[in-house]
Design a protein around this motif. Structure first.
Motif, short mmCIF file in Angstrom:
data_model
loop_
_atom_site.label_atom_id
_atom_site.label_comp_id
_atom_site.label_asym_id
_atom_site.label_seq_id
_atom_site.Cartn_x
_atom_site.Cartn_y
_atom_site.Cartn_z
N SER A 348 -104.79 38.73 -6.44
CA SER A 348 -104.58 37.28 -6.53
C SER A 348 -105.46 36.66 -7.60
O SER A 348 -105.03 35.79 -8.36
N LYS A 349 -106.72 37.10 -7.71
CA LYS A 349 -107.63 36.58 -8.73
C LYS A 349 -107.10 36.88 -10.14
O LYS A 349 -107.36 36.14 -11.08
N GLY A 351 -103.99 36.83 -10.83
CA GLY A 351 -102.75 36.08 -11.01
C GLY A 351 -101.49 36.82 -10.60
O GLY A 351 -100.39 36.27 -10.69
N LYS A 355 -102.22 32.22 -5.40
CA LYS A 355 -103.64 31.87 -5.33
C LYS A 355 -104.20 31.89 -3.91
O LYS A 355 -105.40 32.08 -3.71
N GLU A 359 -108.37 32.52 -2.03
CA GLU A 359 -109.18 31.38 -1.58
C GLU A 359 -110.26 31.85 -0.62
O GLU A 359 -110.00 32.62 0.30
#
Length: 482
Positions: A348-349, A351, A355, A359
């Motif tokens: 996720s970091k 992309g 997102k 978190e």
């Protein structure tokens, strides 16, 4: 091909602040996390199966062969973890060496392995819980410990259908809550669980050693039956393939790099330390098991320890062993869920996934939304899908990750020979090449349906990558902006 540079990975590893993972794990915590997932219920069942069907008393040699195979990969993991101390393990290493597409394939594959593993273990945990409660004359209605697709025959002959496996769902949700509270809390819980499990294994070894009958070791390597894998030297090798799956888990330690204090020093300690401790325990365990009872008595038994205990005056220990298996399953679920959420966090970091999976909770500093979503999904899977459909926890994905990591070391030694390394894999290229060959050999021996499952899952993953991940990739966007 899109690749992450080592400089960028080190920059990510050095990040601090509210949206980063909290560094709270030391070398000892990492060793206990590794032991926590390696010493699962497999030790209490697969040891007897490998002895009865393949190696006889020489199952101890099978453990050593499997440990050597794992060690090749562990040494490669340790170098990468000291070079690239970022969450994500094999996914991150592949990103730096073979590019984004290969990294996605490995990351997507690890997600499947951790999900299926956690759900399968949760369902089995439920079955063992029922056994323990029955010993205390406590009974859960069978409808609440089975999926809707399963049936059971009651004592009076009545056939009942399952509704939902409540204990399996609850254990996944309970462990999810522990993980969200933070890795130091999770590590504390895991440390307690590991202490209990190791204590039970040590008690079995200590008590059983007094009742070893030397005659049970004759012959130590039974003569081959004429079929490959049934005793003899080939039986030891086949037995190694069976017990190899008991060792899997040290690789999950590598997903904790961003939560580790001084990762260059502590990651190799955690990875190699957990493997060494478990190898010693497994060899002693196998030696006592086949010494107390004859290996032929373990045929078709998933509970060989219970058979061995009956040969001693310590019959009461059988209840303790079942409780140890429950505890073992609990810590395996915990480490599977932790490992999976950390892979999601890394993807996720970058992309490649939405997102929400990156978190971080402002207080606990853990990927809480990722944990909640994954916990809910896996609990539903465990509650409503039968174990026959979930399937055995296969390690084809883990073996594929091992191959990629060993290959990555060969690539990095050629492309980045002077990059700082807290730990260097010895005897390169011999160790990585032997690691690749060992893992490929074990992958080839896996059944066809395992390969088909892998290909279907990877096809779904590639559709998501080309439909979402590639377009939102931060690396791709940065390249387009240049």
């Amino acid at each position: 091909m899109l690749k992450k540079s080592l400089a960028l990975l080190r920059q990510e590893a050095a990040e601090t602040g509210t949206n980063t993972l909290k560094r709270s794990l030391g070398g000892f915590s990492l060793i206990t996390i590794g032991i926590g997932v390696i010493i699962g219920a497999g030790l209490f069942s697969l040891t007897g199966i490998a002895a009865a069907n393949n190696a006889g008393p020489a199952v101890t040699l099978s453990f050593l062969v499997a440990a050597v195979g794992c060690a090749f990969s562990a040494l490669c993991y340790a170098e990468f973890a000291s070079m690239v101390p970022v969450a994500g393990s094999a996914y991150t290493y592949s990103y730096a060496t073979m590019g984004e597409l290969f990294a996605w394939i490995i990351g997507w594959d690890l997600i499947l392995e951790y999900s299926v593993g956690a759900a399968t273990v949760a369902i089995s945990w439920s079955q063992y819980l029922v056994r323990v409660l029955e010993k205390f004359n406590l009974h859960i209605p069978p409808q609440l410990v089975m999926s809707p697709f399963e049936t059971a025959k009651l004592a009076d002959g009545t056939l009942v259908s399952g509704v939902v496996n409540v204990p399996a769902m609850l254990i996944v949700l309970a462990i999810t809550a522990i993980i969200i509270r933070g890795t130091s809390g999770s590590a504390w819980f895991n440390g307690l669980v590991v202490t209990l499990k190791v204590a039970v294994v040590l008690v079995f070894i200590a008590l059983g050693w007094q009742y070893i009958a030397p005659a049970n070791y004759q012959p130590y390597i039974p003569q081959n039956t004429g079929t490959f894998g049934e005793f003899g030297l080939s039986g030891i090798l086949r037995g190694a393939g069976v017990v190899f799956f008991v060792f899997i888990g040290f690789d999950i330690v590598a997903t904790m790099a961003q939560e580790t204090k001084n990762p260059q020093k502590n990651m190799p300690i955690g990875i190699i330390g957990s493997l060494v401790v478990c190898t010693v325990l497994f060899v002693l365990f196998g030696h006592v098991l086949t010494g107390v009872a004859n290996y032929t008595e373990f045929k078709d038994s998933a509970a060989p320890v219970a058979i061995a205990i009956e040969k001693t005056p310590y019959g009461w220990l059988s209840s303790a062993i079942i409780i140890a298996i429950l505890i073992g399953y609990t810590s395996v679920i915990l480490v599977d869920l932790m490992g999976q959420s950390r892979v999601f966090f890394s993807m996720s970091k970058d992309g490649l996934l939405p997102k929400i999976f990156a978190e971080i909770h402002p207080i606990f500093r853990t990927p809480h939304k990722s944990n909640l979503l994954l916990g809910a999904f896996i609990s539903l899977f465990a509650g409503f899908v039968p174990i026959t459909v979930v399937g055995e926890m296969t390690s084809i994905g883990t073996l594929l990750a091992f191959v990629m990591v060993c290959l990555g070391i060969l690539i990095m030694r050629k492309k980045e020979p002077d990059a700082p390394r807290g730990f260097r894999t010895p005897w390169v290229p011999v160790v990585p090449v032997l690691g690749i060959l060992t893992c490929l050999l074990m992958m080839v021996s896996l059944p066809l349906d395992t390969w088909l499952r892998l290909f279907v899952w990877l096809a779904i993953g590639l559709a998501i990558y080309y439909g979402y991940g590639k377009k939102h990739s931060k690396l791709w966007q940065a390249q387009q902006a240049q």
